[in-house]
Design an enzyme around this catalytic site. Sequence first.
Site, PDB file in Angstrom:
ATOM      1  N   CYS A  91     -44.325   2.438 -40.191  1.00 32.04           N
ATOM      2  CA  CYS A  91     -44.195   2.608 -41.652  1.00 32.04           C
ATOM      3  C   CYS A  91     -42.940   3.380 -42.074  1.00 32.04           C
ATOM      4  O   CYS A  91     -42.602   3.398 -43.258  1.00 32.04           O
ATOM      5  CB  CYS A  91     -45.430   3.301 -42.210  1.00 32.04           C
ATOM      6  SG  CYS A  91     -46.915   2.343 -41.968  1.00 32.04           S
ATOM      7  N   HIS A 120     -44.094   6.663 -49.155  1.00 31.25           N
ATOM      8  CA  HIS A 120     -44.773   5.552 -48.486  1.00 31.25           C
ATOM      9  C   HIS A 120     -46.212   5.499 -49.004  1.00 31.25           C
ATOM     10  O   HIS A 120     -46.865   6.539 -49.158  1.00 31.25           O
ATOM     11  CB  HIS A 120     -44.743   5.797 -46.976  1.00 31.25           C
ATOM     12  CG  HIS A 120     -45.630   4.878 -46.211  1.00 31.25           C
ATOM     13  ND1 HIS A 120     -45.578   3.509 -46.338  1.00 31.25           N
ATOM     14  CD2 HIS A 120     -46.625   5.133 -45.303  1.00 31.25           C
ATOM     15  CE1 HIS A 120     -46.479   2.962 -45.541  1.00 31.25           C
ATOM     16  NE2 HIS A 120     -47.120   3.924 -44.917  1.00 31.25           N
ATOM     17  N   ASN A 160     -51.325  -0.760 -48.272  1.00 35.74           N
ATOM     18  CA  ASN A 160     -50.243  -0.295 -47.404  1.00 35.74           C
ATOM     19  C   ASN A 160     -49.537  -1.517 -46.805  1.00 35.74           C
ATOM     20  O   ASN A 160     -50.087  -2.189 -45.933  1.00 35.74           O
ATOM     21  CB  ASN A 160     -50.846   0.587 -46.302  1.00 35.74           C
ATOM     22  CG  ASN A 160     -49.793   1.164 -45.372  1.00 35.74           C
ATOM     23  OD1 ASN A 160     -48.634   0.754 -45.398  1.00 35.74           O
ATOM     24  ND2 ASN A 160     -50.202   2.099 -44.539  1.00 35.74           N
TER      25      ASN A 160
HETATM   26  O1  UT7 Z   1     -49.182   4.008 -42.974  1.00 34.08           O
HETATM   27  C1  UT7 Z   1     -49.158   4.534 -41.693  1.00 34.08           C
HETATM   28  C2  UT7 Z   1     -49.912   5.772 -41.561  1.00 34.08           C
HETATM   29  N1  UT7 Z   1     -51.308   5.572 -41.868  1.00 34.08           N
HETATM   30  C3  UT7 Z   1     -51.912   6.449 -42.638  1.00 34.08           C
HETATM   31  O2  UT7 Z   1     -51.291   7.333 -43.145  1.00 34.08           O
HETATM   32  C4  UT7 Z   1     -53.412   6.329 -42.799  1.00 34.08           C
HETATM   33  C5  UT7 Z   1     -54.051   7.678 -42.594  1.00 34.08           C
HETATM   34  N2  UT7 Z   1     -55.515   7.675 -42.641  1.00 34.08           N
HETATM   35  C6  UT7 Z   1     -56.231   7.398 -43.752  1.00 34.08           C
HETATM   36  O3  UT7 Z   1     -55.686   7.004 -44.754  1.00 34.08           O
HETATM   37  C7  UT7 Z   1     -57.704   7.666 -43.739  1.00 34.08           C
HETATM   38  O4  UT7 Z   1     -58.032   8.394 -42.569  1.00 34.08           O
HETATM   39  C8  UT7 Z   1     -58.591   6.382 -43.803  1.00 34.08           C
HETATM   40  C9  UT7 Z   1     -58.489   5.756 -45.179  1.00 34.08           C
HETATM   41  C10 UT7 Z   1     -58.173   5.398 -42.737  1.00 34.08           C
HETATM   42  C11 UT7 Z   1     -60.064   6.757 -43.563  1.00 34.08           C
HETATM   43  O5  UT7 Z   1     -60.454   7.748 -44.513  1.00 34.08           O
HETATM   44  P1  UT7 Z   1     -61.185   9.080 -44.041  1.00 34.08           P
HETATM   45  O6  UT7 Z   1     -61.479   9.842 -45.240  1.00 34.08           O
HETATM   46  O7  UT7 Z   1     -60.333   9.736 -42.985  1.00 34.08           O
HETATM   47  O8  UT7 Z   1     -62.513   8.511 -43.463  1.00 34.08           O
HETATM   48  P2  UT7 Z   1     -63.142   8.685 -42.001  1.00 34.08           P
HETATM   49  O9  UT7 Z   1     -62.505   7.765 -41.045  1.00 34.08           O
HETATM   50  O10 UT7 Z   1     -63.223  10.143 -41.666  1.00 34.08           O
HETATM   51  O11 UT7 Z   1     -64.618   8.207 -42.290  1.00 34.08           O
HETATM   52  C12 UT7 Z   1     -65.493   8.927 -43.187  1.00 34.08           C
HETATM   53  C13 UT7 Z   1     -66.809   8.154 -43.265  1.00 34.08           C
HETATM   54  C14 UT7 Z   1     -67.389   7.789 -41.907  1.00 34.08           C
HETATM   55  O12 UT7 Z   1     -68.782   7.801 -42.015  1.00 34.08           O
HETATM   56  P3  UT7 Z   1     -69.624   9.055 -41.460  1.00 34.08           P
HETATM   57  O13 UT7 Z   1     -69.267   9.156 -40.018  1.00 34.08           O
HETATM   58  O14 UT7 Z   1     -69.160  10.243 -42.258  1.00 34.08           O
HETATM   59  O15 UT7 Z   1     -71.039   8.656 -41.725  1.00 34.08           O
HETATM   60  C15 UT7 Z   1     -66.915   6.371 -41.715  1.00 34.08           C
HETATM   61  O16 UT7 Z   1     -67.752   5.647 -40.854  1.00 34.08           O
HETATM   62  O17 UT7 Z   1     -66.591   6.906 -43.956  1.00 34.08           O
HETATM   63  C16 UT7 Z   1     -66.971   5.819 -43.128  1.00 34.08           C
HETATM   64  N3  UT7 Z   1     -66.046   4.731 -43.342  1.00 34.08           N
HETATM   65  C17 UT7 Z   1     -66.206   3.809 -44.304  1.00 34.08           C
HETATM   66  N4  UT7 Z   1     -67.160   3.642 -45.225  1.00 34.08           N
HETATM   67  C18 UT7 Z   1     -67.012   2.604 -46.074  1.00 34.08           C
HETATM   68  C19 UT7 Z   1     -64.884   4.466 -42.679  1.00 34.08           C
HETATM   69  N5  UT7 Z   1     -64.284   3.381 -43.197  1.00 34.08           N
HETATM   70  C20 UT7 Z   1     -65.087   2.956 -44.203  1.00 34.08           C
HETATM   71  C21 UT7 Z   1     -65.004   1.896 -45.112  1.00 34.08           C
HETATM   72  N6  UT7 Z   1     -65.985   1.753 -46.027  1.00 34.08           N
HETATM   73  N7  UT7 Z   1     -63.981   1.015 -45.105  1.00 34.08           N
END
Ligand code: UT7
Length: 331
Positions: free
Chosen positions: A115, A256, A286
Amino acid sequence: MKYKAIISGIEAYAPDYVLTNAMLENMVETNDEWIQSRTGIKERRILKDPTKATSDIGVEAINKLLKKKGISPDEIDMVICATTTPDHIFPATANIISDKVGIKNAFGFDVSAACSGFLYALNVGSKFVESGTHKKVLVVGADKMSSIMNYEDRNTCIIFGDGGGVVLLEPTEDMDLGIHDSILKSDGQGRHYLHQKAGGSLHPATLETVENKEHFAYQEGKTVFKFAVKGMSDTTFELMQRNNLNAENLDWLVPHQANIRIIEATRKRAELPVEKVMVNIQKYGNTTNGTIPLCLWEWENKLKKGDKLILTAFGGGFTWGATYLTWAYNS
Ligand code: UT7
């Protein structure tokens, strides 16, 4: 003679097909409320035509730009394509783009920095312009992220979309304009958290790599998130400090577009009002190398000669950085 490199034109292209959060609800276990509140994304564009690739996104943008500027393809002397989804591992997508546009007097190559690729490529191109050797350099940032998306993996498929854009770099003798300063960083220890496991020389394609879905993008979101917040906000802050920029004299932050919460954290660290931050993640998600050119393109009419901008990015690798430039023209 001393030269600075200015952005003298911008164009972009986003495919017509819209993949909404509601549509994703029928594909993976997710919901619109979660996606919007955790990422800021409402919809993303997808290049549906199976005969089209990343090069075609670049070609659409370049053709519009050359027409707008009244420049013939023969005048271009360099093409850099920043992409994570090249048409092929080789040849370079920049070469394919040049052939499709009819650019015959340029040399071209790709930049692979996930990215942050567009930011890296912009800096590479600007050095050729500043040296006086090259006068019309095209820097493309484009990705067909849908080609490496597993639409059964809710951790990644809700985030990424297809699209990209191009800037034209040209020399000026006005030292107050153009690209002034950059901080560019990388740390290979981050490579495990955001990558495509197979398809390269370490794990060439086999039946097994396909069955194990190793040709799709893999991301450990939480870890990447933490590094992205730190990487983008640290480099933006340091660049502001060493160039005496602040909330009053900096006109635009162009981050970004990976996650609205990362953008917000960077904005707060820079102490900028929301009106000075370009955000269109809600429409495109993204697009990896496409995000910064898509922002500049959408804001082109608002940008004025003399505006001070900071562009900042973070990506797989890890790669990150920020670039300070002064906008060089009124639309
Ligand atoms: O561009 C290159 C660089 N990339 C980035 O900068 C991306 C960086 N990361 C992110 O933007 C975020 O980490 C994500 C958007 C990918 C994920 O968000 P998060 O707030 O970090 O969520 P998480 O992975 O910690 O998941 C939180 C909860 C989990 O459930 P539990 O374990 O708390 O019950 C996940 O299973 O949300 C759940 N979850 C979802 N729920 C509904 C994860 N993905 C989803 C989803 N829909 N799509």
